[in-house]
Design a protein around this motif. Structure first.
Motif: not given
Length: 442
Positions: A117-124, A341-344, A368-370
């Motif tokens: 979740s942290a990666g999927g939040l911070v990067v995008p 898309v790429v960020g997530k 899935g999280m995209n």
């Protein structure tokens, strides 16, 4: 002298007629296109949003301007009636989302879910902020601080749509898989963090980026969370127990609706978005263990099949796809979609690998999280209402929600196909189906 106030006149006959026609046409079109989308293997939200696109400035207005103006006049009072009906739908939808969050699952999958979740939040989020800072000034609302706009875009691109993700996993028969459980867990953390970020950035949009105001927003949010935990939690539990004892629990849907609406009013009164309070109350209802899900079925069915499609159709009315004919808008849409898309994908994959998950598990989590779906549309509507987003930017963000929701299922299926089914997953599948777990040994 007569001091008594004259009673307010009710809604006029013609205004009532037009409102009923608008509701009937919008909802009917949304249901039909939603069913068509599902038959084509897409989330129903895609068709429901397209109902507004078909009846709005993207299609009906250019083809039949006189009829479009008669059916859906651009007068504030007409749109406000539709917005009010849609707002009730979105508050209940967000509350139901909160009611379906399994905090126990988050605790069990804690470390891996937190890293993903942290990666999927911070990067995008960072990518969204950078993309927004690079967009042409013509796509910004006059007078809006670009920093606030950039932060809002970052929030819009970093969220995931738990309702769409959960429905996709159920439709694909993947909810019992370990990766399905992990996607849901990480999405829960994503959702909670996304709503909290939205509350802070929305407050900044009304007060500006000033140190004391930002601190006040964070303190208000902390106060709301503390009040929900120490006051709201026992109050919700008592009310739900009372509802279960009186009338055989038949009042439970009404009690939960009242709680969600009052929770929304509380967060709105504190200068935050109403959906924040609705979401928190949904979580409180879920964590109380006092809500009979079978009794709540009528509320959920009505909200999901009637009020939510009406909200998405109304949201679609504000999409203007003709704006994409302008090169700067089309280029900006491609940039924002690519970053989203790429960020997530990159963020979720990096979090998965940091948590010592495999390559295909990382790709499945990214796929899935995209899906942005419902949540991003709600955030886009809030941005439009607060005056942060132009119609062009609103259109771009909703397009991201549609495209990512359509992409999620095939990408997830391709990644999960490479992952063997474990014995634990077979046991969980039988338990979810109501069959004895011991059968898994055969």
């Amino acid at each position: 002298m007569n001091l008594s106030a004259s009673p307010l006149a009710p809604l006029g006959a013609h205004a009532l007629l037009m409102f009923l026609l608008q509701i009937g046409v919008l909802l009917g079109t949304a249901v039909l296109l939603g069913q068509l989308a599902r038959r084509l293997g897409m989330p129903s939200i895609v068709g429901e949003l397209c109902a507004g696109v078909v009846l709005g400035p993207s299609l009906l207005t250019p083809l039949a301007p006189d009829f479009a103006t008669w059916l859906l006049p651009r007068q504030p009072e007409s749109m406000h009636l539709l917005d009010a009906a849609g707002q009730l739908g979105v508050l209940l939808l967000v509350g139901i989302t909160g009611m379906n969050i399994d905090l126990g699952l988050v605790r069990r999958k804690g470390k891996a879910a937190a890293l993903v979740s942290a990666g999927g939040l911070v990067v995008p989020f960072a990518g969204g902020v950078a993309a927004a800072l690079a967009l042409p000034a013509a796509l910004l609302v006059d007078g809006v601080d670009r920093t606030v706009f950039a932060l809002y875009a970052g929030v819009a691109l970093c969220v995931s749509a738990l309702p769409v993700i959960a429905k996709t996993l159920l439709d694909m028969g993947m909810l019992h898989r370990n990766i399905g459980q992990l996607i849901v867990s990480a999405s829960v953390v994503d959702d909670i963090a996304g709503w909290l970020l939205l509350s802070v950035v929305s407050a900044m949009a009304t007060t500006g980026v000033h140190g004391p105001d930002v601190v006040r927003s964070v303190v208000s949010l902390a106060g709301l969370l503390a009040g929900a935990w120490f006051v709201g939690r026992p109050l919700v539990r008592r009310l739900l127990r009372w509802s279960a004892r009186s009338g055989h629990g038949e009042s439970l849907p009404a009690v939960c609706t009242v709680l969600i609406v009052l929770g929304a009013a509380a967060s709105q009164a504190l200068g935050m978005e109403a959906i924040i309070g609705a979401f928190l109350v949904g979580v409180l209802i879920s964590s109380s263990n006092e809500a009979d899900r079978e009794r709540l079925a009528p509320m959920r069915i009505f909200a999901v099949t009637v009020l939510a499609p009406l909200f998405f159709a109304t949201a679609g009315l504000r999409i203007d796809l003709t704006a994409l004919a302008r090169p700067e808008v089309a280029g900006s849409a491609l940039l924002v979609l690519s970053v989203a898309v790429v960020g997530k994908f990159a963020g979720a994959y990096a979090g998965a690998r940091t948590g010592r998950l495999g390559h295909w598990e990382g790709l499945a989590l990214g796929a899935g999280m995209n899906s942005r779906g419902v949540i991003e549309v709600i955030i886009a509507m809030v941005g439009l209402r607060l005056g942060i987003l132009t119609t062009e930017m609103y259109t771009i963000i909703v397009l991201v929600a549609i495209v990512t929701s359509v992409m999620a299922a095939p990408l997830l299926r391709a990644a999960v196909r490479r992952m063997p089914v474990t014995r634990e997953e077979r046991v969980r599948e039988r338990v979810m189906a109501g069959r004895p777990a011991a059968e898994s040994n055969s």
